[in-house]
Design a protein around this motif. Structure first.
Motif, PDB file in Angstrom:
ATOM      1  N   ASN A 170       0.826  -1.197   0.000  1.00 11.66           N
ATOM      2  CA  ASN A 170       0.000   0.000   0.000  1.00 11.66           C
ATOM      3  C   ASN A 170       0.861   1.248   0.000  1.00 11.66           C
ATOM      4  O   ASN A 170       2.008   1.234   0.439  1.00 11.66           O
ATOM      5  CB  ASN A 170      -0.958   0.006   1.195  1.00 11.66           C
ATOM      6  N   SER A 171       0.307   2.343  -0.527  1.00  9.43           N
ATOM      7  CA  SER A 171       1.006   3.623  -0.550  1.00  9.43           C
ATOM      8  C   SER A 171      -0.005   4.751  -0.755  1.00  9.43           C
ATOM      9  O   SER A 171      -1.179   4.510  -1.034  1.00  9.43           O
ATOM     10  CB  SER A 171       2.064   3.657  -1.650  1.00  9.43           C
ATOM     11  N   ILE A 172       0.506   5.976  -0.635  1.00  9.80           N
ATOM     12  CA  ILE A 172      -0.332   7.169  -0.759  1.00  9.80           C
ATOM     13  C   ILE A 172       0.256   8.056  -1.853  1.00  9.80           C
ATOM     14  O   ILE A 172       1.468   8.224  -1.947  1.00  9.80           O
ATOM     15  CB  ILE A 172      -0.372   7.936   0.573  1.00  9.80           C
ATOM     16  N   SER A 182      -5.966  16.453  -3.787  1.00  3.99           N
ATOM     17  CA  SER A 182      -6.400  15.058  -3.906  1.00  3.99           C
ATOM     18  C   SER A 182      -5.435  14.135  -3.174  1.00  3.99           C
ATOM     19  O   SER A 182      -4.232  14.307  -3.257  1.00  3.99           O
ATOM     20  CB  SER A 182      -6.456  14.634  -5.368  1.00  3.99           C
ATOM     21  N   VAL A 183      -6.005  13.150  -2.486  1.00  2.00           N
ATOM     22  CA  VAL A 183      -5.211  12.135  -1.798  1.00  2.00           C
ATOM     23  C   VAL A 183      -5.731  10.765  -2.209  1.00  2.00           C
ATOM     24  O   VAL A 183      -6.930  10.503  -2.099  1.00  2.00           O
ATOM     25  CB  VAL A 183      -5.297  12.298  -0.263  1.00  2.00           C
ATOM     26  N   ALA A 184      -4.841   9.905  -2.679  1.00  2.00           N
ATOM     27  CA  ALA A 184      -5.214   8.553  -3.108  1.00  2.00           C
ATOM     28  C   ALA A 184      -4.457   7.527  -2.274  1.00  2.00           C
ATOM     29  O   ALA A 184      -3.246   7.616  -2.124  1.00  2.00           O
ATOM     30  CB  ALA A 184      -4.893   8.357  -4.581  1.00  2.00           C
ATOM     31  N   ASN A 207     -12.797   3.703  -5.230  1.00  3.26           N
ATOM     32  CA  ASN A 207     -13.919   3.947  -4.318  1.00  3.26           C
ATOM     33  C   ASN A 207     -15.034   2.907  -4.524  1.00  3.26           C
ATOM     34  O   ASN A 207     -16.211   3.244  -4.635  1.00  3.26           O
ATOM     35  CB  ASN A 207     -14.471   5.367  -4.480  1.00  3.26           C
ATOM     36  N   ASN A 208     -14.638   1.652  -4.601  1.00  2.00           N
ATOM     37  CA  ASN A 208     -15.527   0.500  -4.799  1.00  2.00           C
ATOM     38  C   ASN A 208     -16.351   0.579  -6.079  1.00  2.00           C
ATOM     39  O   ASN A 208     -17.456   0.050  -6.150  1.00  2.00           O
ATOM     40  CB  ASN A 208     -16.453   0.307  -3.586  1.00  2.00           C
ATOM     41  N   ILE A 212      -8.710   4.236  -2.810  1.00  2.00           N
ATOM     42  CA  ILE A 212      -9.634   5.165  -2.153  1.00  2.00           C
ATOM     43  C   ILE A 212      -9.071   6.551  -2.418  1.00  2.00           C
ATOM     44  O   ILE A 212      -7.935   6.853  -2.051  1.00  2.00           O
ATOM     45  CB  ILE A 212      -9.722   4.898  -0.642  1.00  2.00           C
ATOM     46  N   VAL A 213      -9.865   7.402  -3.067  1.00  2.57           N
ATOM     47  CA  VAL A 213      -9.391   8.737  -3.438  1.00  2.57           C
ATOM     48  C   VAL A 213     -10.397   9.776  -2.963  1.00  2.57           C
ATOM     49  O   VAL A 213     -11.606   9.570  -3.033  1.00  2.57           O
ATOM     50  CB  VAL A 213      -9.117   8.824  -4.958  1.00  2.57           C
TER      51      VAL A 213
END
Length: 129
Positions: A7-9, A15-17, A31-32, A65-66
């Motif tokens: 995982n990472s950001i 904007s943050v993902a 986002n599903n 997830i963004v």
């Protein structure tokens, strides 16, 4: 059996993902939602696909997830986060990611509005008389 997760950001403007990669079926979920349902336009999808062309994407399951920003800055944040995950997943691709500067942070932000001006730098037209 629990697989290995990476995982990472990634960030761009506001904007943050957050990206989670694991081995599995070929899937990208943002986002599903399917990537084509989340991004209705072609350009953000092409932006994300730039990084996926480098990697053997057939065996990766990518969950994102963004939040925040517009659709283009969200796509660039996702691209950055995926490139960081791929760097952790496959060290052999790290040289390519560095050469293409895919995980490089862009620190430009919107300049704030100053008092007495219309926008951050735009002024009213000067009148001599």
């Amino acid at each position: 059996m629990i697989g290995i997760y990476y995982n990472s950001i990634g960030r761009k403007k506001t904007s943050v993902a957050k990206v989670l990669i694991k081995e599995g079926k070929r899937k990208i979920r943002i986002n599903n939602k399917n990537i084509y349902l989340y991004f209705k336009k072609k350009r953000p999808i092409e932006t994300i696909n730039e990084i996926l062309k480098i990697v053997d994407y057939k065996s990766l399951e990518i969950n994102v997830i963004v939040k925040g920003g517009g659709y283009m800055s969200q796509a660039q944040a996702v691209k950055m986060a995926i490139s960081k995950c791929i760097y952790l997943y496959d060290k052999r691709r790290s040289k390519i990611i560095k050469e293409l500067e895919l995980s490089k942070f862009d620190n430009r932000l919107v300049e704030r509005k100053k008092p007495g001006l219309i926008k951050s730098r735009k002024r009213k037209q000067f009148s001599k008389r």
